[in-house]
Enzyme design. Structure first.
Site, PDB file in Angstrom:
ATOM      1  N   HIS A 126       0.856  -1.197   0.000  1.00 51.94           N
ATOM      2  CA  HIS A 126       0.000   0.000   0.000  1.00 51.94           C
ATOM      3  C   HIS A 126       0.886   1.239   0.000  1.00 51.94           C
ATOM      4  O   HIS A 126       1.860   1.322   0.750  1.00 51.94           O
ATOM      5  CB  HIS A 126      -0.901  -0.004   1.240  1.00 51.94           C
ATOM      6  CG  HIS A 126      -1.652   1.276   1.464  1.00 51.94           C
ATOM      7  ND1 HIS A 126      -1.299   2.184   2.428  1.00 51.94           N
ATOM      8  CD2 HIS A 126      -2.725   1.800   0.820  1.00 51.94           C
ATOM      9  CE1 HIS A 126      -2.136   3.204   2.397  1.00 51.94           C
ATOM     10  NE2 HIS A 126      -3.014   2.994   1.435  1.00 51.94           N
ATOM     11  N   HIS A 172       1.475  11.180  -2.061  1.00 56.14           N
ATOM     12  CA  HIS A 172       0.230  10.955  -1.340  1.00 56.14           C
ATOM     13  C   HIS A 172      -0.523  12.274  -1.329  1.00 56.14           C
ATOM     14  O   HIS A 172      -0.157  13.200  -0.605  1.00 56.14           O
ATOM     15  CB  HIS A 172       0.510  10.472   0.082  1.00 56.14           C
ATOM     16  CG  HIS A 172      -0.679   9.852   0.738  1.00 56.14           C
ATOM     17  ND1 HIS A 172      -0.761   9.652   2.093  1.00 56.14           N
ATOM     18  CD2 HIS A 172      -1.842   9.376   0.226  1.00 56.14           C
ATOM     19  CE1 HIS A 172      -1.911   9.094   2.392  1.00 56.14           C
ATOM     20  NE2 HIS A 172      -2.580   8.920   1.272  1.00 56.14           N
TER      21      HIS A 172
END
Length: 602
Positions: A126, A172
């Site tokens: 992830h 992110h």
């Protein structure tokens, strides 16, 4: 001072050489006596018989036993290897306690690799590009390389435009993470994709790009990977290809552009700049809402909408024309595994019968709710389709959820933060040590087949004991070499103990502990434990060594996690790993594993 210094050196460095090596345990001596037929040496033929009858090496040959004898003699007796071809009891013990000669797991891929991808658990990361936490750490190709070298097969990249909107960055979104160029990540993937395994690497994209940049990504991918890239002949796959068919291939998985919809207010967001500052409220705000009739899982992966020019599903022809005009059609053609958009309630989506297979993504919260409310529907969905589970947004410190709940429901892509560490990640490492660490582990048959009246496996059902595992922890060694911080306490060696247990379905979970071995760097426990297992196909053996430290908290001294379904029976050397999952240089345990059917008591 005299007791602490000798020739100007601390006494702990001089006493290090006084660590005594423990001799063979009683069971090892008995085993040697039995197979050496009371003699002082064990011949190649006698070792071969031991390997076949005790160690579970059904296909072992005389040549294999001969090679083991040669390696042992070469390692511990440089001259004797020219004068004899047999082992003493000490040689036999050295062999059994050698992690490279006598490991607890096989080093060959043994499972059938010709089934569809949906029939396998897949080693999944992830936010694979993050070095540290989810909010302010750097993005880099380094953790991607590290994950691939460990055997991870699914790499996630979040794609965003740069401030000039002419290039693609990986970061992110809506956080303070510093970006890395996409092309750098792609090159790292190409160079390291098959360093640990020949089986396919899947790239999952969380895409926030306009059609122009999607076209640029398509060009980057095509030029970087070339013939390595797998492009399906049809957009609608009725069944996924197998890992064997896809050896040495790169697979792209994301939402096709035409399936994306512009969300209200999405054009009001500011573009992400290379060093843009985002408020912590965006990341640490409220939890996402629960499932509704029209919103099944619209966060993160299912929140993968582009910032610009998203297509209206009510006007598909115009959408297709716009896509072709922008060049995003080339991007769409590269997508081999479609990440489907959930348009209704999750239960209905899981039972929707389509002509094509697909992937869906759920956060850990949404998945846990689904598992409680309609677990059998999840199992049925994962028999043909792919389910990806990812950590909730509030895990800012890159912690992880427990992966077993995903595996017991057949989820193929249980995505964890590989840059963290802890028990959840230890379980992940343990599961994917199976099948020679190739990154693909075949799901048990009960998760793949339907029973009478179209019944599927129910994870909530209470099952009888199917098999019993007996574990004996004989001894340990190597800490005086690996744990330097303990070396200056040689005047009072540590008290080691080992915790042994099962991670698996709730009925099988259990932890036990050996006695504490007082003041010994090479502890000998000879403690035995039994573990009844209802689902041994998903059980993982947890081993954790600790150093007793009264009145302080006991210190960590190594751990490992092993797939029970691939454990070799017999006596084996078990290597230990540090908190981050890196193998320790010397610390290891000597353990014995025995299996008994349910109707046979050990």
């Amino acid at each position: 001072m005299g007791s602490y210094l000798l020739c100007g050196l601390p006494a702990c460095f001089t006493r290090k050489h006084k660590v005594a090596e423990a001799g063979p345990p009683a069971d090892v001596k008995e085993m040697f006596k039995k197979y050496a037929e009371g003699g002082t040496h064990m011949t190649v033929e006698q070792l071969w018989q031991f390997l076949a009858e005790v160690q579970g090496h059904g296909g072992v040959s005389i040549e294999d036993a001969e090679q083991i004898v040669d390696q042992v003699l070469q390692r511990w007796h440089h001259i004797a290897r020219f004068t004899r071809r047999s082992l003493t009891v000490e040689d036999f013990h050295h062999y059994l306690f050698s992690t490279d000669l006598n490991p607890p797991l096989g080093n060959q891929v043994y499972q059938d690799m010709t089934a569809p991808l949906s029939h396998y658990f897949i080693y999944t990361g992830h936010n694979s590009y993050l070095i540290g936490n989810q909010f302010s750490s750097d993005c880099s190709d380094v953790p991607i390389t590290k994950a691939l070298k460990r055997g991870v097969r699914v790499i996630e990249l979040d794609l965003w435009p740069n401030s000039a909107k002419d290039d693609v960055l990986v970061l992110h979104g809506r956080t303070l993470t510093t970006p890395v160029e996409l092309i750098k990540c792609l090159r790292a993937i190409k160079e390291n994709a098959f360093s640990a395994s020949p089986y396919p690497v899947i790239l999952t994209f969380e895409d926030h790009l306009n059609p122009h940049l999607q076209a640029k990504v398509a060009q980057m991918i095509t030029q970087t990977f070339g013939a390595m890239l797998y492009s399906p002949e049809s957009e609608c796959l009725k069944e996924f290809p197998s890992p064997e068919e896809l050896k040495y291939r790169i697979i792209i998985s994301t939402k096709p552009p035409k399936e994306r919809r512009e969300k209200k207010g999405i054009n009001n967001r500011k573009d992400i700049s290379a060093k843009g500052k985002i408020s912590t409220e965006d990341v640490l705000g409220k939890e996402p809402p629960d499932l509704t009739a029209n919103q099944a899982d619209d966060e993160r992966s299912d929140y993968d909408t582009s910032e610009h020019n998203q297509c209206d599903e009510d006007n598909t022809e115009a959408c297709d024309r716009a896509t072709r005009a922008s060049g995003a059609l080339a991007y769409k053609r590269l997508i081999a595994i479609h990440n489907g958009k959930l348009k209704g309630c999750l239960k209905e989506e899981l039972n929707l019968q389509l002509e094509k297979v697909r992937r869906i993504s759920l956060s850990e919260q949404k998945f846990e709710k689904a598992a409680v409310s309609y677990g059998t529907d999840v199992v049925r969905f994962t028999q043909k389709n792919i389910l990806r589970i990812y950590p909730k947004q509030t895990r800012v410190n890159s912690s992880n959820y427990k992966p077993m709940i995903g595996w017991i429901h057949g989820a193929q892509m249980v995505a964890l933060n590989m840059q963290g560490y802890g028990k959840s990640l230890w379980l992940m490492h343990g599961m994917f040590r199976a099948n020679a660490g190739c990154g693909y582990v075949k799901k048990p048959n009960f998760l793949l087949k339907e029973g009478p009246d179209d019944q599927v496996f129910d994870p909530k059902e209470k099952l009888p004991v199917k098999k019993t595992l007996k574990v004996k922890a004989y001894m340990g060694d190597g800490w005086y070499l690996d744990f330097k911080q303990m070396n200056c306490k040689f005047w009072s060696p540590p008290q080691f103990y080992t915790r042994v247990g099962i991670a698996g379905v709730p009925a099988d979970k259990k932890m036990k502990s050996t006695k504490k071995k007082v003041d010994n760097w090479t502890p000998v426990w000879d403690d035995e434990f039994t573990f009844p297992l209802t689902i041994p196909e998903l059980a993982l053996l947890r081993v954790e060594v600790r150093k007793y430290s009264m009145p302080e908290k006991d210190e960590f001294a190594g751990q490992t996690c092993l797939p029970v379904f691939q454990l070799r029976p017999g006596i084996h050397a078990v290597p230990l790993f540090d908190r981050k999952g890196e193998e320790l240089g010397s610390a290891r345990l000597l353990m014995r594993f025995e299996f008994y059917e349910a109707d046979v008591l050990p």
